[in-house]
Design a protein around this motif. Structure first.
Motif, PDB file in Angstrom:
ATOM      1  N   VAL A 178      55.817  39.603  37.537  1.00  0.00           N
ATOM      2  CA  VAL A 178      54.403  39.243  37.446  1.00  0.00           C
ATOM      3  C   VAL A 178      53.999  39.211  35.979  1.00  0.00           C
ATOM      4  N   TRP A 179      53.628  38.031  35.483  1.00  0.00           N
ATOM      5  CA  TRP A 179      53.050  37.881  34.143  1.00  0.00           C
ATOM      6  C   TRP A 179      51.534  37.847  34.287  1.00  0.00           C
ATOM      7  N   PRO A 180      50.776  38.694  33.587  1.00  0.00           N
ATOM      8  CA  PRO A 180      49.314  38.632  33.684  1.00  0.00           C
ATOM      9  C   PRO A 180      48.759  37.243  33.393  1.00  0.00           C
ATOM     10  N   ARG A 181      49.371  36.540  32.450  1.00  0.00           N
ATOM     11  CA  ARG A 181      48.916  35.190  32.090  1.00  0.00           C
ATOM     12  C   ARG A 181      48.972  34.254  33.300  1.00  0.00           C
ATOM     13  N   ASP A 182      50.106  34.242  33.988  1.00  0.00           N
ATOM     14  CA  ASP A 182      50.288  33.390  35.152  1.00  0.00           C
ATOM     15  C   ASP A 182      49.351  33.806  36.283  1.00  0.00           C
ATOM     16  N   THR A 183      49.210  35.107  36.466  1.00  0.00           N
ATOM     17  CA  THR A 183      48.367  35.612  37.543  1.00  0.00           C
ATOM     18  C   THR A 183      46.919  35.227  37.331  1.00  0.00           C
ATOM     19  N   ALA A 184      46.457  35.216  36.083  1.00  0.00           N
ATOM     20  CA  ALA A 184      45.085  34.816  35.798  1.00  0.00           C
ATOM     21  C   ALA A 184      44.841  33.389  36.290  1.00  0.00           C
ATOM     22  N   PHE A 185      45.746  32.470  35.947  1.00  0.00           N
ATOM     23  CA  PHE A 185      45.574  31.083  36.377  1.00  0.00           C
ATOM     24  C   PHE A 185      45.729  30.948  37.889  1.00  0.00           C
TER      25      PHE A 185
ATOM     26  N   PHE B  69      48.911  40.040  23.688  1.00  0.00           N
ATOM     27  CA  PHE B  69      47.468  40.191  23.565  1.00  0.00           C
ATOM     28  C   PHE B  69      46.702  39.109  24.315  1.00  0.00           C
ATOM     29  N   ASP B  70      47.317  37.956  24.561  1.00  0.00           N
ATOM     30  CA  ASP B  70      46.601  36.881  25.241  1.00  0.00           C
ATOM     31  C   ASP B  70      46.179  37.267  26.652  1.00  0.00           C
ATOM     32  N   SER B  71      46.872  38.231  27.252  1.00  0.00           N
ATOM     33  CA  SER B  71      46.533  38.660  28.602  1.00  0.00           C
ATOM     34  C   SER B  71      45.090  39.138  28.700  1.00  0.00           C
ATOM     35  N   LEU B  72      44.597  39.791  27.664  1.00  0.00           N
ATOM     36  CA  LEU B  72      43.253  40.356  27.713  1.00  0.00           C
ATOM     37  C   LEU B  72      42.213  39.274  27.958  1.00  0.00           C
ATOM     38  N   GLY B  73      42.221  38.255  27.124  1.00  0.00           N
ATOM     39  CA  GLY B  73      41.226  37.199  27.246  1.00  0.00           C
ATOM     40  C   GLY B  73      41.376  36.400  28.525  1.00  0.00           C
ATOM     41  N   LEU B  74      42.621  36.131  28.927  1.00  0.00           N
ATOM     42  CA  LEU B  74      42.838  35.315  30.121  1.00  0.00           C
ATOM     43  C   LEU B  74      42.454  36.069  31.393  1.00  0.00           C
TER      44      LEU B  74
ATOM     45  N   SER C 157      35.767  36.343  35.426  1.00  0.00           N
ATOM     46  CA  SER C 157      34.513  35.606  35.325  1.00  0.00           C
ATOM     47  C   SER C 157      34.531  34.348  36.193  1.00  0.00           C
ATOM     48  N   GLU C 158      35.641  33.615  36.144  1.00  0.00           N
ATOM     49  CA  GLU C 158      35.747  32.364  36.898  1.00  0.00           C
ATOM     50  C   GLU C 158      35.776  32.620  38.400  1.00  0.00           C
TER      51      GLU C 158
ATOM     52  N   GLY D 107      38.310  34.873  26.178  1.00  0.00           N
ATOM     53  CA  GLY D 107      37.860  36.159  26.699  1.00  0.00           C
ATOM     54  C   GLY D 107      36.483  36.541  26.197  1.00  0.00           C
ATOM     55  N   MET D 108      36.228  36.311  24.915  1.00  0.00           N
ATOM     56  CA  MET D 108      34.899  36.607  24.369  1.00  0.00           C
ATOM     57  C   MET D 108      33.837  35.753  25.060  1.00  0.00           C
ATOM     58  N   ASN D 109      34.143  34.486  25.301  1.00  0.00           N
ATOM     59  CA  ASN D 109      33.201  33.615  25.991  1.00  0.00           C
ATOM     60  C   ASN D 109      32.947  34.113  27.414  1.00  0.00           C
ATOM     61  N   SER D 110      33.996  34.622  28.039  1.00  0.00           N
ATOM     62  CA  SER D 110      33.858  35.143  29.396  1.00  0.00           C
ATOM     63  C   SER D 110      32.987  36.391  29.428  1.00  0.00           C
ATOM     64  N   LEU D 111      33.030  37.179  28.366  1.00  0.00           N
ATOM     65  CA  LEU D 111      32.158  38.357  28.306  1.00  0.00           C
ATOM     66  C   LEU D 111      30.690  37.948  28.306  1.00  0.00           C
ATOM     67  N   THR D 112      30.370  36.852  27.630  1.00  0.00           N
ATOM     68  CA  THR D 112      28.974  36.392  27.643  1.00  0.00           C
ATOM     69  C   THR D 112      28.594  35.928  29.047  1.00  0.00           C
ATOM     70  N   ALA D 113      29.521  35.270  29.745  1.00  0.00           N
ATOM     71  CA  ALA D 113      29.239  34.813  31.107  1.00  0.00           C
ATOM     72  C   ALA D 113      29.063  36.001  32.052  1.00  0.00           C
ATOM     73  N   LEU D 114      29.891  37.019  31.900  1.00  0.00           N
ATOM     74  CA  LEU D 114      29.778  38.204  32.746  1.00  0.00           C
ATOM     75  C   LEU D 114      28.480  38.953  32.475  1.00  0.00           C
ATOM     76  N   THR D 115      28.022  38.930  31.231  1.00  0.00           N
ATOM     77  CA  THR D 115      26.758  39.571  30.888  1.00  0.00           C
ATOM     78  C   THR D 115      25.607  38.927  31.652  1.00  0.00           C
ATOM     79  N   LYS D 116      25.655  37.595  31.760  1.00  0.00           N
ATOM     80  CA  LYS D 116      24.606  36.885  32.513  1.00  0.00           C
ATOM     81  C   LYS D 116      24.752  37.095  34.012  1.00  0.00           C
ATOM     82  N   ALA D 117      25.986  37.261  34.482  1.00  0.00           N
ATOM     83  CA  ALA D 117      26.223  37.388  35.919  1.00  0.00           C
ATOM     84  C   ALA D 117      25.856  38.758  36.466  1.00  0.00           C
ATOM     85  N   ASP D 118      25.957  39.787  35.639  1.00  0.00           N
ATOM     86  CA  ASP D 118      25.707  41.162  36.087  1.00  0.00           C
ATOM     87  C   ASP D 118      24.911  41.882  35.015  1.00  0.00           C
TER      88      ASP D 118
END
Length: 442
Positions: free
Chosen positions: A124-131, A181-186, A192-193, A257-268
């Motif tokens: 299991v790669w976190p990157r693949d699992t995210a997609f 490190f890419d796993s964090l943002g993805l 968020s998605e 990932g940073m962009n997703s944090l802004t989306a999560l802020t609006k969602a919750d």
């Protein structure tokens, strides 16, 4: 997963020098598997072309299997996707079913999808699992998506890092390769998605279930980027090689990932109070990283390294995750012309692309990079280019109908099939083109 970048430290661990990598590149790359399926042995196995001849069309279950369980689960999975399949035009349904079955056979009764079923890919790669989680949510399987993300939460280290890959049964890494490190943002993007898709479908899920993952991931993201004021640390990305400079393959997902944090802020609205963070500080960190990214990668042509390295298909992470001009709420938007130029620089003889300008000297097209670019084109509104890539992927499936990792310079499937990341990219691209843009057409 990607085997054979110039530093020679591929995902299957072949070699550690440029000489070894070039020697490997000079050798024919065999087809290790043309699909994976449940066989008469009762086990899921990677099949060669000969063994796969007995496999029924559009199936990943051999007809002589005594256990009815796999065939039943396969049927139930496809039935649950039928509503989504109905949004697609007739000429895309065959490819869609192939991608869905590839994703199903690599995740059935597992905590999360594995990259592939050949031995070195069976992790299991976190990157693949995210997609994959995003793809499953797009076809209406939000609950399954959330279960895969729960798996990632369960294997995340206390310091917020993710192992490059983990065994699906034990949850432990099979080796001591460096965290990526890419796993964090993805993973933040996937949460968020999936939350957004689930909410739109009136399938409510409590984000609070992921507070531990969100807290650990956000803190590590902020700690290692000085709250957005610096680039992420140097390390391996999807090329799976050692690096001496930070790459676009790490900086791009960090921006996502940073962009997703802004989306999560609006969602919750209660999210950051629960996590012990200040919402204003989170949004400021996202803005600061946008500025950091803009003055480094953005100011120098979006190359593999901040000021050099040539084209890299990692540029497609940005539009694939929705950082496009038509969504002004994002913290960065990629222009369509830039993505098209990268494709043109990386195109290979068979018609797909290689991961980047500095990739090894072979003639293969890599389907993870090719399909990610297709998704990027779809989200940028370049539908003709996205459709062309889907045509190419459909035409270059294996004899069993699975999407392989690579296509040789002569146009033949090589390496392993199926590959979960490629399958997920195809599903999301189809949803962008049809599911979200007006439904089916003839």
């Amino acid at each position: 997963m990607l085997t054979g970048a110039v530093a020679g430290i591929g995902a299957i661990g072949l070699g550690s020098t440029i000489t070894a990598a070039l020697a490997e590149a000079a050798q024919p790359d065999p087809v290790r598997s043309v699909t994976a399926a449940y066989t008469g042995s009762g086990r899921r196995e990677a099949l060669d072309a000969v063994a796969a001849r007995r496999l029924p069309a559009q199936s990943r279950v051999m007809p002589d299997l005594s256990d009815p369980g796999p065939a039943r689960r396969q049927r139930e999975f496809l039935d649950s996707c039928e509503s989504w399949l109905g949004t697609l035009p007739a000429h895309r349904r065959d490819l869609a079913v192939s991608a869905l079955l590839d994703l199903w056979v690599l995740s059935d009764e597992l905590p999360a999808p594995v990259a592939g079923w050949a031995d070195a890919w069976r992790y299991v790669w976190p990157r693949d699992t995210a997609f994959s989680a995003v793809a499953l949510a797009r076809v209406g399987l939000s609950e399954l998506s959330w279960s895969h993300l729960r798996c990632l939460q369960s294997v995340q280290a206390v310091d917020g890092s993710f192992a490059a890959r983990v065994d699906p049964e034990s949850g432990l890494p099979p080796d001591d390769r460096e965290s990526q490190f890419d796993s964090l943002g993805l993973v933040l993007w996937a949460i968020s998605e999936v939350h957004s898709v689930s909410t739109a479908a009136a399938a409510q899920f409590d984000l609070g279930e992921f507070d531990d993952l969100l807290r650990r991931t956000t803190r590590r993201l902020f700690d290692l980027t000085a709250h957005g004021r610096s680039l992420p640390p140097v390390g391996p990305d999807y090329w799976e090689v050692g690096e001496s400079q930070v790459t676009l393959g790490l900086a791009g997902p960090t921006l996502v990932g940073m962009n997703s944090l802004t989306a999560l802020t609006k969602a919750d609205g209660d999210l950051w109070r629960r996590l012990g963070e200040d919402a204003a500080a989170v949004l400021l960190a996202a803005d600061d990283f946008r500025a950091t990214f803009t003055r480094t990668f953005g100011a120098n042509g979006m190359q593999r390294y901040p000021t050099s390295g040539g084209s890299d298909s990692a540029i497609a992470y940005l539009p694939a995750a929705g950082l496009v001009p038509e969504r002004p709420e994002g913290i960065y938007a990629l222009e369509p012309e830039l993505l098209a130029g990268v494709w043109d620089h990386l195109e290979q003889p068979a018609g797909g692309i290689k991961p980047g300008h500095g990739w090894i000297i072979d003639r293969s097209s890599w389907t993870p990079s090719t399909s990610l670019m297709g998704l990027g084109f779809a989200r940028l509104g370049l539908t003709d280019r996205a459709e062309s890539i889907l045509d190419w992927l459909a035409e270059h499936r294996t004899s069993a109908g699975s999407l392989p990792e690579k296509i040789s310079g002569d146009g033949d499937p090589v390496s392993v099939a199926p590959l979960s990341w490629t399958a997920a990219n195809v599903i999301i691209t189809l949803d962008e083109l049809y599911g979200r843009r007006g439904g089916a057409s003839s």
